[in-house]
Design a protein around this motif. Structure first.
Motif, PDB file in Angstrom:
ATOM      1  N   LEU A   7       3.181   1.957   3.067  1.00 45.10           N
ATOM      2  CA  LEU A   7       3.926   1.384   4.189  1.00 45.10           C
ATOM      3  C   LEU A   7       3.179   1.582   5.512  1.00 45.10           C
ATOM      4  CD1 LEU A   7       7.508   2.573   3.171  1.00 45.10           C
ATOM      5  CD2 LEU A   7       6.682   0.204   3.162  1.00 45.10           C
ATOM      6  N   SER A  45      11.332  -0.231   7.173  1.00 37.12           N
ATOM      7  CA  SER A  45      11.730  -0.048   5.777  1.00 37.12           C
ATOM      8  C   SER A  45      12.599   1.192   5.665  1.00 37.12           C
ATOM      9  CB  SER A  45      10.508   0.088   4.866  1.00 37.12           C
ATOM     10  OG  SER A  45       9.848   1.330   5.113  1.00 37.12           O
ATOM     11  N   ILE A  93       4.016  -0.880   8.608  1.00 38.43           N
ATOM     12  CA  ILE A  93       5.476  -0.815   8.552  1.00 38.43           C
ATOM     13  C   ILE A  93       5.969   0.479   9.216  1.00 38.43           C
ATOM     14  CG2 ILE A  93       7.475  -0.945   7.003  1.00 38.43           C
ATOM     15  CD1 ILE A  93       5.593  -3.370   6.890  1.00 38.43           C
TER      16      ILE A  93
END
Length: 379
Positions: free
Chosen positions: A128, A103, A133
């Protein structure tokens, strides 16, 4: 191989422009593949990783039509708008090929100056990381003015590491850590493998940028180390081109320089980290000597009668510097009253003994004595 951990350990990795691009200024897929593979190794072992990536301007300026890295701010911002997309496209494809999602987080210094926005960035990064992520952070070069820049991604990475309570910050560039002098100019320069305090000698050993593609030299890395060490974070500086540099750094066996303070970092919660490293003080207050002792030793709140003078223009809820009678900084804290109201109260000399307005709570104060290097850190 990196040993699997019993719980996730948070690591922030900062990579410099020269470690991501070719000598012609284009994105080097080979370098990106190497970095991505090393981060994947950490992820597979249970680490939580945030990548602070430079390279947007370096990757985009040629496609803007510039033959060399631009100097003007508008051209840099235009180049960054091109290069940032190219970087993220490459990162996304590489991480997806290993089963991970990347991201993008673009930050300006104003995001850290405001406490609510600071909390929002922290909350976003935590979500996240909790979902597995890989956040890729960079300064938002396309909109940031010089006045509100972090200055370099070394400083940004240290502040991000403190923001997410990382255990380690790895700063990768094109040199093998800190030397006693610039190794490109002095053949007698010796590598410094361990640093436990940022002394004048350590600062003197830091030189300028060693790459035409980068913006931060060794001095910026020392400044980043100050912030990270004051937050209790271990820092490693090393050469991105070395094999397994990321995993070896986490294991403490990489060739480079490790920074780890021998002093306790103090009990810095996120509120105090924001005050210490991100807030941007807007004024000063000077304390009477007896009030200083009571505040520091007994942790009493500061009241109007404790203040002998003030400077600057600040509003309620902003951060200011707290000074002793000699003009030395004691620490930083959040005030409950504006400079305008404080000045008005100071002018009411006849009733001063009866005024007990609370100016600052101990819980909203960060003392230099409790945080190594705090007095030497500029926001």
């Amino acid at each position: 191989m990196v040993p699997t951990l019993g719980r996730p350990q948070r690591v922030v990795i900062k990579i410099g422009s020269s470690s991501l691009t070719s000598r012609h200024g284009e994105i080097s897929l080979r370098k990106l593949e190497k970095l991505t593979a090393e981060i994947v190794c950490l992820k597979d072992a249970g680490y939580e990783v945030v990548l602070v990536s430079s390279g947007a301007v370096a990757a985009g300026y040629r496609k803007l039509g510039c033959s060399e890295r631009p100097c003007s701010l508008p051209e840099k911002q235009a180049a960054a708008s091109i290069g940032q997309g190219l970087l993220m496209e490459s990162y996304s494809k590489l991480f997806l090929s290993h089963g991970y999602i990347a991201s993008q987080i673009l930050i300006t210094r104003s995001d850290f100056l405001d406490e609510n926005r600071y909390k929002n960035v922290r909350n976003t990064l935590n979500v996240l990381l909790d979902r597995g992520i890989v956040p890729i952070v960079n300064e938002n070069d396309t909109v940031t003015s010089d006045r509100l820049r972090f200055g370099d991604n070394d400083t940004l990475s240290a502040k991000v590491a403190g923001l997410i309570d990382a255990e380690m910050l790895i700063i990768l560039s094109d040199i093998d850590g800190l030397y006693s002098a610039d190794p490109l100019k002095n053949t007698q320069a010796k590598p410094i493998r361990h640093v436990t305090a940022i002394t004048p000698d350590i600062e003197a050993a830091a030189g300028g940028s060693v790459s035409a593609m980068g913006t931060g030299g060794m001095k910026s890395k020392i400044d980043a180390a100050k912030i990270a060490m004051a937050s209790g974070i271990t820092i490693f500086l090393g050469n991105a081109s070395r094999k397994n540099i990321v995993s070896d750094a986490c294991l403490g066996r990489a060739k480079g320089t490790y920074f780890k303070s021998l002093q306790p970092a103090g009990n810095l919660n996120q509120k105090k980290k924001w005050i210490a490293f991100n807030s941007g003080p807007e004024g000063e207050i000077w304390l009477h000597k007896e009030s200083q002792l009571a505040f520091i030793e007994e942790h009493k709140c500061l009241r109007f009668n404790d203040i002998c003078k003030l400077s600057g223009h600040f509003s309620e809820g902003t951060v200011i510097r707290v000074m002793d009678t000699e003009g030395d900084e004691i620490g930083l804290g959040v005030v409950n009253i504006s400079s305008k109201e404080l000045t008005r109260l100071i002018d009411l000399k006849t009733e001063r003994s009866q005024l007990t307005t609370t100016v600052m709570e101990w819980d909203d104060f960060v003392c230099n004595l409790d945080v190594p290097c705090l007095a030497g850190i500029t926001n």
